[in-house]
Design a protein around this motif. Structure first.
Motif, PDB file in Angstrom:
ATOM      1  N   VAL A  84       0.879  -1.184   0.000  1.00 24.87           N
ATOM      2  CA  VAL A  84       0.000   0.000   0.000  1.00 24.87           C
ATOM      3  C   VAL A  84       0.913   1.230   0.000  1.00 24.87           C
ATOM      4  CG1 VAL A  84      -1.981  -1.091   1.132  1.00 24.87           C
ATOM      5  CG2 VAL A  84      -0.192  -0.069   2.537  1.00 24.87           C
ATOM      6  N   PRO A  85       0.488   2.297  -0.676  1.00 23.99           N
ATOM      7  CA  PRO A  85       1.357   3.482  -0.760  1.00 23.99           C
ATOM      8  C   PRO A  85       1.506   4.189   0.579  1.00 23.99           C
ATOM      9  CG  PRO A  85      -0.729   3.852  -1.919  1.00 23.99           C
ATOM     10  CD  PRO A  85      -0.712   2.415  -1.514  1.00 23.99           C
ATOM     11  N   ASP A  86       0.492   4.083   1.451  1.00 25.60           N
ATOM     12  CA  ASP A  86       0.537   4.774   2.739  1.00 25.60           C
ATOM     13  C   ASP A  86      -0.150   3.873   3.760  1.00 25.60           C
ATOM     14  OD1 ASP A  86      -0.014   6.308   5.020  1.00 25.60           O
ATOM     15  OD2 ASP A  86      -0.298   8.141   3.866  1.00 25.60           O
ATOM     16  N   ILE A  87       0.652   3.228   4.607  1.00 27.20           N
ATOM     17  CA  ILE A  87       0.097   2.192   5.486  1.00 27.20           C
ATOM     18  C   ILE A  87      -0.846   2.781   6.542  1.00 27.20           C
ATOM     19  CG2 ILE A  87       1.993   2.095   7.187  1.00 27.20           C
ATOM     20  CD1 ILE A  87       1.695  -1.046   6.975  1.00 27.20           C
ATOM     21  N   ILE A  88      -0.605   4.007   6.964  1.00 23.27           N
ATOM     22  CA  ILE A  88      -1.482   4.626   7.969  1.00 23.27           C
ATOM     23  C   ILE A  88      -2.850   4.958   7.343  1.00 23.27           C
ATOM     24  CG2 ILE A  88      -1.769   6.579   9.560  1.00 23.27           C
ATOM     25  CD1 ILE A  88       0.412   4.573  10.414  1.00 23.27           C
ATOM     26  N   ALA A  89      -2.811   5.531   6.155  1.00 28.30           N
ATOM     27  CA  ALA A  89      -4.063   5.829   5.449  1.00 28.30           C
ATOM     28  C   ALA A  89      -4.828   4.542   5.156  1.00 28.30           C
ATOM     29  CB  ALA A  89      -3.772   6.585   4.151  1.00 28.30           C
ATOM     30  N   ALA A  90      -4.102   3.495   4.752  1.00 29.89           N
ATOM     31  CA  ALA A  90      -4.750   2.215   4.450  1.00 29.89           C
ATOM     32  C   ALA A  90      -5.391   1.637   5.712  1.00 29.89           C
ATOM     33  CB  ALA A  90      -3.731   1.228   3.869  1.00 29.89           C
ATOM     34  N   ARG A  91      -4.642   1.687   6.823  1.00 33.77           N
ATOM     35  CA  ARG A  91      -5.167   1.175   8.094  1.00 33.77           C
ATOM     36  C   ARG A  91      -6.449   1.917   8.484  1.00 33.77           C
ATOM     37  NH1 ARG A  91      -2.162   3.165  13.303  1.00 33.77           N
ATOM     38  NH2 ARG A  91      -3.234   5.020  12.507  1.00 33.77           N
ATOM     39  N   ASP A  92      -6.415   3.234   8.409  1.00 37.58           N
ATOM     40  CA  ASP A  92      -7.583   4.014   8.826  1.00 37.58           C
ATOM     41  C   ASP A  92      -8.789   3.727   7.938  1.00 37.58           C
ATOM     42  OD1 ASP A  92      -5.934   4.949  10.775  1.00 37.58           O
ATOM     43  OD2 ASP A  92      -5.604   6.923   9.881  1.00 37.58           O
ATOM     44  N   ASN A  93      -8.535   3.561   6.657  1.00 34.48           N
ATOM     45  CA  ASN A  93      -9.593   3.207   5.710  1.00 34.48           C
ATOM     46  C   ASN A  93     -10.175   1.837   6.014  1.00 34.48           C
ATOM     47  OD1 ASN A  93     -10.851   4.551   3.694  1.00 34.48           O
ATOM     48  ND2 ASN A  93      -9.213   4.283   2.194  1.00 34.48           N
ATOM     49  N   LEU A  94      -9.302   0.891   6.321  1.00 34.38           N
ATOM     50  CA  LEU A  94      -9.749  -0.471   6.628  1.00 34.38           C
ATOM     51  C   LEU A  94     -10.626  -0.474   7.873  1.00 34.38           C
ATOM     52  CD1 LEU A  94      -6.383  -2.186   5.817  1.00 34.38           C
ATOM     53  CD2 LEU A  94      -8.566  -2.936   4.857  1.00 34.38           C
ATOM     54  N   ILE A  95     -10.188   0.260   8.894  1.00 37.92           N
ATOM     55  CA  ILE A  95     -10.966   0.316  10.140  1.00 37.92           C
ATOM     56  C   ILE A  95     -12.326   0.965   9.878  1.00 37.92           C
ATOM     57  CG2 ILE A  95     -11.051   1.393  12.441  1.00 37.92           C
ATOM     58  CD1 ILE A  95      -7.942   0.946  12.533  1.00 37.92           C
ATOM     59  N   LYS A  96     -12.316   2.014   9.065  1.00 35.11           N
ATOM     60  CA  LYS A  96     -13.567   2.711   8.711  1.00 35.11           C
ATOM     61  C   LYS A  96     -14.538   1.751   8.020  1.00 35.11           C
ATOM     62  CE  LYS A  96     -14.193   5.666   5.355  1.00 35.11           C
ATOM     63  NZ  LYS A  96     -13.754   6.640   4.349  1.00 35.11           N
ATOM     64  N   GLU A  97     -13.983   0.819   7.248  1.00 38.84           N
ATOM     65  CA  GLU A  97     -14.831  -0.141   6.521  1.00 38.84           C
ATOM     66  C   GLU A  97     -15.143  -1.373   7.360  1.00 38.84           C
ATOM     67  OE1 GLU A  97     -16.330   0.367   3.727  1.00 38.84           O
ATOM     68  OE2 GLU A  97     -15.392   2.307   3.292  1.00 38.84           O
ATOM     69  N   GLY A  98     -14.726  -1.364   8.625  1.00 34.69           N
ATOM     70  CA  GLY A  98     -15.116  -2.457   9.516  1.00 34.69           C
ATOM     71  C   GLY A  98     -14.130  -3.606   9.597  1.00 34.69           C
ATOM     72  N   ALA A  99     -12.966  -3.477   8.965  1.00 34.55           N
ATOM     73  CA  ALA A  99     -11.976  -4.553   9.033  1.00 34.55           C
ATOM     74  C   ALA A  99     -11.170  -4.432  10.318  1.00 34.55           C
ATOM     75  CB  ALA A  99     -11.050  -4.496   7.819  1.00 34.55           C
ATOM     76  N   ARG A 100     -10.774  -5.567  10.861  1.00 38.96           N
ATOM     77  CA  ARG A 100      -9.997  -5.589  12.104  1.00 38.96           C
ATOM     78  C   ARG A 100      -8.500  -5.691  11.803  1.00 38.96           C
ATOM     79  NH1 ARG A 100     -13.878 -10.223  14.217  1.00 38.96           N
ATOM     80  NH2 ARG A 100     -14.168 -10.256  11.946  1.00 38.96           N
ATOM     81  N   VAL A 101      -7.751  -4.793  12.443  1.00 43.54           N
ATOM     82  CA  VAL A 101      -6.299  -4.815  12.328  1.00 43.54           C
ATOM     83  C   VAL A 101      -5.778  -5.592  13.535  1.00 43.54           C
ATOM     84  CG1 VAL A 101      -4.220  -3.382  12.299  1.00 43.54           C
ATOM     85  CG2 VAL A 101      -6.299  -2.613  11.104  1.00 43.54           C
TER      86      VAL A 101
END
Lengths: 140, 140
Positions: A84-101
């Motif tokens: 992913v080009p930006d791991i923090i942005a990707a993480r925040d997006n994933l959490i917003k979509e309901g995925a668990r980190v």
């Protein structure tokens, strides 16, 4: 943005032996066998034109893949890793979509020396997904 | 020669639903949902810059992935598919190296309209491997 499939990781009892047929039968380039004690694995790579297969073997008593290999004595596909080009942005997006980190949500330095996070298999069709900061962009 | 990793196939009960998070969280391009009754699967693709993730859902009573999804209700990585420039040469090389080719050893036309063979997971670290004739070279 979803980047490249960086690698498919196959966990096995003997990484060197597992990689061998990729060289002998397919003529793939096979890397040296590299122990990474800080990650609890021994790694061997088979290089494909567009990605790589990473064979990982448990190393040490606290290896994070020891139980997987115990449960899968023949080995098995352990995870897939997307850049992913930006791991923090990707993480925040994933959490917003309901995925668990997994873990505390803070990227750790992975086996390739780049920040990584792991995502819950239940949110990814039973597949353990690793996301890795792409090398093109530096994290500030 | 080992060619590109053509795809990673993830088998799930609902391919469209499984692919969705790749679009919403990662911004990946998600294909239409395509039933392939002759292969007993419904397919959806998520496109990455260097390969694709293929979500496959059982279709019909004789679906070849019905049992896998029964055993793995959350889904799971079903197989990985490598391209080879010459599937017959690759098969013969694999057999020479002691790998087992599934079925009668004759390539079948796969879901992408190209000749494919499946290899025994026990010879590939517990991973079911599909080899597919690369599109660049025509078979005579």
């Amino acid at each position: 943005m979803l980047g490249r499939l960086n690698h498919v990781a196959i966990a096995v009892a003997d990484a060197e032996k597992a990689a061998k047929i990729y060289g002998t039968a397919f003529g793939a380039e096979i890397s040296a066998t590299v122990p990474l004690p800080e990650h609890g694995v021994i790694t061997v790579f088979a290089t494909l034109p567009n990605t790589k297969i990473e064979f990982i073997q448990p190393l040490g008593a606290d290896s994070p893949i020891a139980k997987f290999v115990e449960r899968n004595p023949d080995g098995g596909i352990h995870h897939i890793c997307y850049e992913v080009p930006d791991i923090i942005a990707a993480r925040d997006n994933l959490i917003k979509e309901g995925a668990r980190v997994l873990g505390d949500g803070q990227p750790k330095i992975g086996a390739h020396g780049k920040p990584v996070l792991f995502l819950h298999p239940k949110d990814f069709s039973g597949a353990l997904v690793e996301i890795e900061q792409a090398s093109e962009i530096e994290q500030s």
